[in-house]
Structures are given as structure tokens and as C-alpha cells.
Design an enzyme around this catalytic site. Structure first.
Site: not given
Ligand code: UD1
Length: 418
Positions: A23, A116, A121, A305, A397
Site C-alpha cells: 500500500n 469491489c 468504495r 486489513d 495481490r
Molecule cells: C486503503 C488501502 C486498503 C485499506 C484501506 C483502509 C491501499 C491500496 N488500500 O484503501 O488496503 O483497507 O485504505 O485502511 O492503500 N470512501 C468513500 N469515499 C471516498 C473514498 C473512500 O466513501 O471517496 C470510503 C470507503 O468506501 C471506505 C472508507 O471510506 O468505506 C475507507 O476508504 P479509504 O480509506 O479510502 O480506503 P482505500 O484508500 O480504498
């Protein structure tokens, strides 16, 4: 499709070297687009998501070569501004192409990433932030079309939730925006600090990483960099829990104990002997463990995670425990598979209520997502008899050399092609 076959019941013993963080590597790879100069990234794990990103960068026009655990990117100055579905669909982190291309080209068209298995997400926070920085956004033909005619301009962005990906995308765009950007309620994960470290090496002016507010003073251009990626804290947590679930004695090398303190502390509370040194952790089972409730939270809270792996462990401890998932809405998909081993788990919306059972018996199981896969492998390691894990491409992955590392620790595990 490959399968993993495990004959459980072996106590894991010995040393395991933890790989570089997936990540962290992903946003750092996208950061290379911000400069025309070559860059070198070391301690890169060999994983499917990394290969996907390398392929993606090459498609966009950034020559990128991976050799062993090092990635080199070469001088380049002409990028495509369209990211097609075939590349974006493979990995949600592909949306990180948006920040750097918007900053460099003032436009980017990215195919919608879709949902996903662990939840909807959405990327609304990413898009709202780009709008604040001056971009116009429209959705046409399955693509998010982003255009900033007059270039990006610094802004104050107050995130409704400290999203890791949104924080990264803002960093990757605002570094080259005109003026100052302030991000409030930012993610504090170590991977954010690693990205900021890289961007500052490139000549960016960013302060506040690791706190709730990051300030970015935009610069005109950025240079190449050399960087060693931080250790993967989730892989580390997985091996700690693997030691616990098999009643083993494992030394994790090349870790940053602070990054995974919350899991170490829970394991200690449970009765496991956990000794941290500067870059290693020894995890030794000495007595029966006691169940511990957890609630997933943003860093430094318990990582989502590592939730599935924790549940696998709790299932085998005498007594009751509660695991609450607060980050993703659909992260208990693997529960039905754990029940095939004999687990006693009741899921009620965001909470899994677990009653410990004496033993697991091996079973054929199917992986639904990366961390779910880790939980099933841990269950298989602890179970009596044979476990066959299918759909292991999810594991590829995120876990470098999984069977090799486990085998070296004494597990009876192999991969078969079928
Ligand atoms: C990253 C990590 C993932 C980890 C997650 C939380 C990477 C590649 N992946 O995912 O392994 O589980 O952080 O620690 O680094 N959300 C919204 N709107 C947005 C963005 C996010 O509603 O625009 C929500 C998502 O649906 C989720 C939550 O916010 O419920 C957390 O998401 P986010 O922190 O953005 O996770 P990722 O960056 O996708």
C-alpha cells in the site's frame, strides 16, 4: 487456477522477512509521473498489484522496469491522459492515476472503477477534492472526465472521513498546484508518511504528515528520487497472528514495530509473548490465549486489513469475543468459509460475535478478497487435516512468496496448478 493445499497442525517456528509495503509502493509508483526524471524504488514486493501498476505506468508513457525488488522509472515527458477500463478494473488503487495526471496534463479521463467485494468504495471524496482544486468533472460513457483548464490552484479541503486513497490523490495533485493547499482530517496511516517522504525528496513542500492536517505549498516542478519502501505492516500482523494461531515461535525481521503496535498490544493482552526490537518482533506462544474484542479504526487504531485474520484466531480461543468493522461495509464475506472449518460466528451487521471452538477441521474453501484469503490460510494452518484454498489469485495481490515463507517456518503447504 492455482490452489493452495495445507495440512494443518504444524507449529510455526523460525524467522520470516517481512516484505515492503504494497500500500506504500502503489502511490509511490504513481508519484513517479510527477517528474520527468528517472527514479529508483527499493524494497518493492513482488505482487500482482505491483505488476498491474507497472503495466499501467508503461501504458501511460512512463517507462517502468521491475527487476527483483527494485523498480526503475526512466526519463519521460509525454503521457496519455486516458486510463481505460481494462487497466482500472484490476485494482481500485488505479484511481491514483488521477492526481498526478491532472497535475501534469490538466486533464485525465479514467474509467469508473466500479465496486469491489468488500463494499461499494466510492471515490466521491477524491472527486470533491479535485473540484476544490479547480477541476471540472463530468461522467461520460463510463469515464470520469476531469479537466482543469487553467491549472490546479491550492485550496482548503476538509475530508468528511480520513480516506487513505483520497489523501493520497490530493497529495499527488496539490504538490504541483499554484499556492497553498490545506487538507484537514487527513489519513494518518504510515503509508501516507512514506508517500510524503518521497514527495519531499522530489522537491515538494509538504508538512504535517502523520497529523490531522497536512499543508502543501505547491511547487513548479519535481525531480526524480531514490527511496526504500517501508515494511508491510499488514503482512507483519498476518505473520504474528499465524504464530499465535499455530502456537508457534516466530521472529519477524525487517518490520517497524511501531506501525503495528495496536495488533502487538492486543496479542500481548491475549497472553502471547511479544518482544519488539528496533526492526524485529518475536512472537511466542507460551500459554492458552484469551479472546479479545476489537473494533477496526483508522490508524493508529486496529487495521481493517487485519480484521479477518484476527477473527480466525478468536474462533479458536475458549470464550466469547466481538469484532466490529467500522471502515468497510461488507468485510465479513469470509465468515461462511470459516464456518466450514467449524467456526462459531454470528454476524449482525457490523459486528461478528464469536464463540471459541476446540479445534478446526480442514476443509475446501474459497477466497473472496485478499485479507479474507489470509484468514482462510491461517485457519488451514491451525486446522486438523487437509485444507484446499481456491481462488488464491486474491492472495497473490498482497502476500509476497506466501507459501515459501510459511514453508520455511515449518508449515505443510504447497501450491498446485489445476
Ligand atoms: C486503503 C488501502 C486498503 C485499506 C484501506 C483502509 C491501499 C491500496 N488500500 O484503501 O488496503 O483497507 O485504505 O485502511 O492503500 N470512501 C468513500 N469515499 C471516498 C473514498 C473512500 O466513501 O471517496 C470510503 C470507503 O468506501 C471506505 C472508507 O471510506 O468505506 C475507507 O476508504 P479509504 O480509506 O479510502 O480506503 P482505500 O484508500 O480504498
Amino acid at each position: 487456477m492455482d490452489k493452495i493445499i495445507i495440512h494443518g497442525g504444524k507449529k510455526l517456528k523460525g524467522e520470516v522477512i517481512i516484505s515492503g509495503s504494497k500500500n506504500s509502493t502503489l502511490p509511490i509508483l504513481f508519484a513517479t509521473l510527477l517528474s520527468d526524471e528517472p527514479s529508483i524504488i527499493k524494497n518493492v514486493p513482488s505482487l500482482a498489484d505491483i505488476d498491474t501498476t507497472v503495466e499501467f505506468l508503461n501504458f501511460i508513457g512512463k517507462k517502468t522496469v521491475k527487476k527483483g525488488n527494485t523498480i526503475r522509472t526512466y526519463s519521460s515527458c509525454k503521457y496519455k491522459h486516458i486510463a481505460p477500463y481494462d487497466l482500472v478494473r484490476k485494482m481500485r488503487a488505479s484511481v491514483l492515476i488521477m492526481g498526478p495526471l491532472l497535475a501534469r496534463l490538466n486533464r485525465v479521463d479514467v474509467s469508473l472503477p466500479g465496486g469491489c467485494t468488500i463494499g461499494a468504495r466510492p471515490i466521491d471524496m477524491h472527486l470533491d477534492a479535485f473540484r476544490k482544486l479547480g477541476a471540472e468533472i463530468s461522467i461520460e460513457g463510463g469515464y470520469i472526465k476531469t479537466l482543469s483548464k487553467d491549472g490546479l490552484k491550492g485550496a482548503v479541503i476538509d475530508l468528511k472521513f480520513p480516506s487513505v486513497g483520497a489523501t493520497e490523490n490530493i497529495l499527488l495533485s496539490a504538490v504541483l498546484a499554484k499556492g497553498k493547499t490545506t487538507i484537514i482530517n487527513v489519513a494518518k496511516e504510515p503509508e501516507i508518511e512514506d508517500l510524503v517522504d518521497v514527495l519531499n525528496k522530489m522537491g515538494a513542500k509538504i508538512s504535517g504528515a502523520g497529523t490531522e492536517k497536512i499543508i502543501i505549498d505547491g511547487v513548479d516542478s519535481l525531480r526524480g528520487f531514490t527511496h526504500e519502501v517501508i515494511p508491510d505492516r499488514i503482512e507483519a500482523a498476518t505473520y504474528m497472528i499465524a504464530a499465535a494461531i499455530t502456537k508457534g515461535d516466530v521472529v519477524l525481521k525487517n518490520v517497524t514495530p511501531k506501525h503495528i503496535e495496536v495488533v502487538s498490544n492486543k496479542l500481548k493482552k491475549s497472553g502471547l509473548c511479544v518482544k519488539e526490537n528496533k526492526t524485529s518482533i518475536r512472537v511466542k506462544w507460551v500459554r492458552n490465549l484469551k479472546p479479545q474484542n476489537i473494533k477496526t479504526e483508522v490508524y493508529p487504531g486496529f487495521p481493517t486489513d487485519a480484521q479477518a485474520q484476527w477473527v480466525a484466531l478468536m474462533c479458536l480461543l475458549k470464550g466469547h469475543s466481538k469484532v466490529e468493522e467500522t471502515i468497510f461495509e461488507n468485510r465479513f464475506m469470509y465468515v461462511a468459509e470459516l464456518q466450514r472449518f467449524g467456526a462459531n460466528i454470528m454476524v449482525n451487521s457490523k459486528v461478528a460475535n464469536i464463540t471459541g471452538v476446540d479445534k478446526f477441521s480442514g476443509a475446501p474453501v474459497m477466497v473472496s478478497d485478499l485479507r479474507a484469503g489470509a484468514a482462510l490460510v491461517l485457519a488451514g494452518l491451525a486446522a486438523e487435516g487437509k485444507t484446499v484454498v481456491s481462488r488464491v489469485y486474491h492472495l497473490d495481490r498482497g502476500y509476497e512468496l506466501l507459501e515459501k515463507k510459511l514453508k520455511k517456518l515449518g508449515a505443510d503447504i504447497k501450491r498446485v496448478h489445476s
